[in-house]
Enzyme design. Structure first.
Site, PDB file in Angstrom:
ATOM      1  N   HIS A  49      -8.239  15.213   7.713  1.00  0.00           N
ATOM      2  CA  HIS A  49      -6.952  15.427   8.381  1.00  0.00           C
ATOM      3  C   HIS A  49      -6.693  16.903   8.698  1.00  0.00           C
ATOM      4  CE1 HIS A  49      -6.413  16.436   4.237  1.00  0.00           C
ATOM      5  NE2 HIS A  49      -5.247  16.963   4.486  1.00  0.00           N
ATOM      6  N   ASP A  50      -7.594  17.792   8.297  1.00  0.00           N
ATOM      7  CA  ASP A  50      -7.408  19.233   8.522  1.00  0.00           C
ATOM      8  C   ASP A  50      -8.289  19.798   9.626  1.00  0.00           C
ATOM      9  OD1 ASP A  50      -5.559  19.522   6.447  1.00  0.00           O
ATOM     10  OD2 ASP A  50      -7.102  20.004   4.971  1.00  0.00           O
ATOM     11  N   ASP A  63       9.715   2.517  12.353  1.00  0.00           N
ATOM     12  CA  ASP A  63      10.361   3.834  12.385  1.00  0.00           C
ATOM     13  C   ASP A  63       9.440   4.914  12.964  1.00  0.00           C
ATOM     14  OD1 ASP A  63       8.567   4.280  10.363  1.00  0.00           O
ATOM     15  OD2 ASP A  63      10.033   4.945   8.876  1.00  0.00           O
ATOM     16  N   ASP A 123      -3.955  11.588  -3.973  1.00  0.00           N
ATOM     17  CA  ASP A 123      -4.056  13.031  -3.748  1.00  0.00           C
ATOM     18  C   ASP A 123      -3.271  13.760  -4.834  1.00  0.00           C
ATOM     19  OD1 ASP A 123      -4.504  15.500  -2.239  1.00  0.00           O
ATOM     20  OD2 ASP A 123      -4.672  14.207  -0.478  1.00  0.00           O
ATOM     21  N   GLU A 160     -11.244  19.679  -3.799  1.00  0.00           N
ATOM     22  CA  GLU A 160     -11.359  20.420  -2.544  1.00  0.00           C
ATOM     23  C   GLU A 160     -11.608  21.877  -2.900  1.00  0.00           C
ATOM     24  OE1 GLU A 160      -8.967  21.193   1.644  1.00  0.00           O
ATOM     25  OE2 GLU A 160      -7.916  21.321  -0.261  1.00  0.00           O
ATOM     26  N   ASP A 218       2.374   1.423  10.845  1.00  0.00           N
ATOM     27  CA  ASP A 218       3.818   1.395  10.631  1.00  0.00           C
ATOM     28  C   ASP A 218       4.287  -0.054  10.556  1.00  0.00           C
ATOM     29  OD1 ASP A 218       6.546   1.772  10.664  1.00  0.00           O
ATOM     30  OD2 ASP A 218       6.630   2.257  12.807  1.00  0.00           O
ATOM     31  N   ASP A 222      -6.337  18.670  -4.275  1.00  0.00           N
ATOM     32  CA  ASP A 222      -6.080  19.621  -3.201  1.00  0.00           C
ATOM     33  C   ASP A 222      -6.342  21.056  -3.669  1.00  0.00           C
ATOM     34  OD1 ASP A 222      -4.865  19.842  -0.464  1.00  0.00           O
ATOM     35  OD2 ASP A 222      -3.444  21.123  -1.526  1.00  0.00           O
TER      36      ASP A 222
HETATM   37  O1  TEU Z   1      -6.144  22.118   2.658  1.00  0.00           O
HETATM   38  C1  TEU Z   1      -6.454  23.413   2.215  1.00  0.00           C
HETATM   39  C2  TEU Z   1      -7.683  24.052   2.689  1.00  0.00           C
HETATM   40  O2  TEU Z   1      -8.334  24.710   1.920  1.00  0.00           O
HETATM   41  C3  TEU Z   1      -8.117  23.991   4.087  1.00  0.00           C
HETATM   42  O3  TEU Z   1      -7.606  22.940   4.749  1.00  0.00           O
HETATM   43  C4  TEU Z   1      -7.747  25.282   4.736  1.00  0.00           C
HETATM   44  O4  TEU Z   1      -6.739  25.903   4.049  1.00  0.00           O
HETATM   45  C5  TEU Z   1      -7.194  25.121   6.124  1.00  0.00           C
HETATM   46  O5  TEU Z   1      -8.070  24.358   6.884  1.00  0.00           O
HETATM   47  C6  TEU Z   1      -7.051  26.486   6.705  1.00  0.00           C
HETATM   48  O6  TEU Z   1      -8.263  27.192   6.568  1.00  0.00           O
HETATM   49  C7  TEU Z   1      -5.330  21.345   1.842  1.00  0.00           C
HETATM   50  C8  TEU Z   1      -4.855  20.111   2.564  1.00  0.00           C
HETATM   51  O7  TEU Z   1      -5.961  19.319   2.904  1.00  0.00           O
HETATM   52  C9  TEU Z   1      -4.049  20.526   3.740  1.00  0.00           C
HETATM   53  O8  TEU Z   1      -3.642  19.447   4.523  1.00  0.00           O
HETATM   54  C10 TEU Z   1      -2.840  21.276   3.224  1.00  0.00           C
HETATM   55  O9  TEU Z   1      -2.118  21.815   4.294  1.00  0.00           O
HETATM   56  C11 TEU Z   1      -3.222  22.418   2.288  1.00  0.00           C
HETATM   57  O10 TEU Z   1      -4.210  22.043   1.343  1.00  0.00           O
HETATM   58  C12 TEU Z   1      -2.041  22.854   1.482  1.00  0.00           C
HETATM   59  O11 TEU Z   1      -1.708  21.876   0.551  1.00  0.00           O
END
Ligand code: TEU
Length: 567
Positions: A330-331, A23, A96, A254, A19, A197
């Site tokens: 990040h997921d 903010d 992205d 992805e 940052d 994505d």
């Molecule tokens: O993620 C989609 C995805 O296929 C996986 O992350 C899965 O849906 C999730 O882990 C639940 O099983 C992408 C992005 O990386 C994520 O941050 C977004 O929320 C999502 O698409 C929607 O755009």
């Protein structure tokens, strides 16, 4: 080999990287200020998660303007400065591309929902209801039905993610043209590629057939009806012909639920529309598949299964296509907490996992903070979480379902997406050096000990080990291009493989777990083996025949000079 096959990618989740204006949210100028940190690490490419204007529902994955920059991240001029800063240092930028869906506040959707006669109506997927309910039983990734009733017209629209993320209608040539135009916008500004994505969700099964329930939930995920659908290849080939083929860029799709054969078609060096994919097979190893919500469950993963899954991808794509290598993003949870040991062996196991990532075939991805060995956040109060997916789970299970909050928090501690979304710990000072303000999400509780400043000052840190591995990878064609052979596929804790190339052969030994492993009778290290890198022994040293907890070693066992014959 292409530049992107030789590259290492670093993933930035912009709201949590740095940052610059106090903010509490990361921003573009913050990233630009940290480019030397990335350059020293040695990464070649930065993948920037979405920085476009968005609806505020899904961390930027609900876009309202594909050609802009969200105000909290800065301006297009700031973005251009970042791009120039990367290019000056010889690094590249991948943006992205989120085009399975838009935000419900995108002008296209605002127009589309005005009425069935709207010229934008068919940008999205609308259906009449069935028996007073949604058109089919499809569930959304974030819980509940994937169909949302639009009261104004009485029709439902499809959203595979949140209701605020309506799916685009890829069958419409107008939609496809719009997407190709916005791709050219960024490519012409000089970017080096796209991370796409959920790109294999573009083509839905005609008629949206119901999916088999499979669990107690009324709305199961209908993956077989939207992953790798009938028109997917047509769309991606068209995108490649119309747009991508004109630029020297990399693309990573992805693609949950692809197998190596499908990935080989998508990434075929001659005919594939994509450079590489993110496959998810190894992300399923610690799920309880029999449970109602497999994604939120955690069971210990088995090392032989890990080897089987990674090995299937190594051999399945060799010479046919190209894979990415990742253990977190990040997921998903932090890799050291999920696949390693974030307690006593945090440093050793973080290094072992990195050794695995950087010595397989494919393009490695480093998720911000993993180069410091940052563990899961494990916040103890639900109030500290921000992720829509996590908050929906808690609401459905605790607030509405009456389950014990402790049970649900335990699930979130292991699998919640916010584990990996805490601010980058830059130092032990206030705000972890990330912000002078109040961070948008609490800091990872470990930041006083685990931070970049401490890592840079410690020659044995995870950070410097990553730097060494990245250098090593660059100097050894067997890593990028060699054949992969698993030497002990069924061993419970040892992962041992060869990478063989015309000029050399490498031997990788990884001891998964906290137990010492005597290699006697298990595997013989060739007498001429020379240690290139290890997380216990130093290069050139002759280490013992015993592997310490989470010990990793990479040897070179043969060079052309030694054997005289390329093998
Ligand atoms: O993620 C989609 C995805 O296929 C996986 O992350 C899965 O849906 C999730 O882990 C639940 O099983 C992408 C992005 O990386 C994520 O941050 C977004 O929320 C999502 O698409 C929607 O755009």
């Amino acid at each position: 080999m292409t530049w992107w096959q030789r590259s290492v990618v670093y993933q930035i989740y912009p709201r949590s990287f740095m940052d610059s204006d106090g903010d509490g949210m990361g921003d573009l100028r913050g990233i630009t200020a940290k480019l030397d940190y990335l350059h020293t690490l040695g990464v070649d490419v930065v993948w920037l998660c979405p920085v476009y204007p968005h609806g505020g529902v899904d961390g930027g994955y609900d876009i309202t303007d594909y050609r802009g920059i969200a105000p909290e991240y800065g301006t297009l001029a700031d973005w251009q400065e970042l791009l120039a800063g990367l290019h000056t240092r010889g690094m590249k930028l991948v943006m992205d591309l989120v085009v399975n869906h838009t935000s419900d506040r995108h002008p296209w959707f605002l127009e589309a929902r005005k009425g069935v006669g709207s010229p934008h109506r068919d940008y999205y997927l609308w259906e009449p209801g069935r028996d007073g309910g949604p058109p089919s039983n499809w569930g959304s990734h974030f819980g509940g039905s994937a169909w949302q009733l639009d009261p104004a017209t009485g029709e439902y629209y499809l959203h595979l993610f949140a209701p605020e993320q309506p799916d685009l209608n890829w069958a419409s040539p107008t939609v496809r043209r719009e997407v190709y135009d916005l791709m050219r916008f960024w490519l012409d500004l000089g970017i080096d590629g796209f991370r796409m994505d959920t790109i294999n969700m573009l083509s839905k099964a005609p008629g949206y057939p119901d999916t088999a329930p499979g669990s107690d939930y009324a709305y199961p995920l209908a993956e077989e009806h939207f992953l790798n659908g009938p028109e997917l290849l047509t769309y991606l080939r068209e995108m490649h012909a119309e747009v991508l083929s004109a630029y020297d860029v990399m693309t990573v799709g992805e693609t949950p639920g692809v197998n190596p054969d499908q990935a080989a078609v998508l990434t075929d060096p001659q005919t594939g529309p994509l450079s590489m994919v993110f496959q998810f097979d190894h992300m399923a190893l610690d799920k309880d598949t029999g449970s109602a919500r497999p994604r939120w469950t955690t069971v210990p993963y088995s090392v032989p299964e890990l080897k089987a899954v990674l090995g299937r991808w190594q051999t399945g794509l060799h010479g046919r296509g190209w894979n990415s290598l990742y253990l977190s993003n990040h997921d998903v949870p932090r890799m050291v907490s999920r696949y390693g040991d974030d307690g006593a062996y945090r440093v050793a196991s973080a290094k072992l996992l990195a050794t695995l990532l950087f010595t397989l075939q494919g393009t490695p991805y480093v998720y911000q903070g993993d180069e410091l060995g940052v563990p899961n956040a494990k916040f103890t109060s639900i109030d500290d979480y921000r992720d829509v997916d996590t908050l929906n789970l808690y609401r459905e299970e605790v607030t509405e379902g009456g389950r014990d909050p402790a049970d649900i928090l335990a699930m979130i501690h292991n699998k919640g997406r916010d584990n990996a979304r805490t601010p980058m710990p830059w130092n032990a000072g206030p705000g972890a050096g990330f912000t002078t303000g109040t961070p948008w999400i609490p800091l990872n509780p470990t930041y006083a000990d685990i931070n970049a400043e401490a890592a840079l000052a410690d020659p044995d840190s995870v950070y410097w080990y990553y730097r060494d591995l990245i250098r090593l990878r660059r100097g050894h064609p067997a890593i990028v291009d060699g054949r992969y052979d698993d030497l002990r596929p069924t061993h419970d804790t040892l992962y041992a493989y060869l990478r063989t190339h015309a000029q050399e052969q490498l031997l990788v030994l990884l001891n998964f777990g906290g137990a010492v492993l005597d290699l006697d009778g298990v595997l013989e290290i060739p007498a001429n083996a020379e240690l290139l890198i290890g997380n216990y022994a130093a290069p050139g040293e002759v280490p013992s025949g015993t592997l310490q907890p989470w010990e990793a070693r990479v040897y070179v066992t043969r060079t052309v000079e030694e054997t005289g014959t390329p093998g």
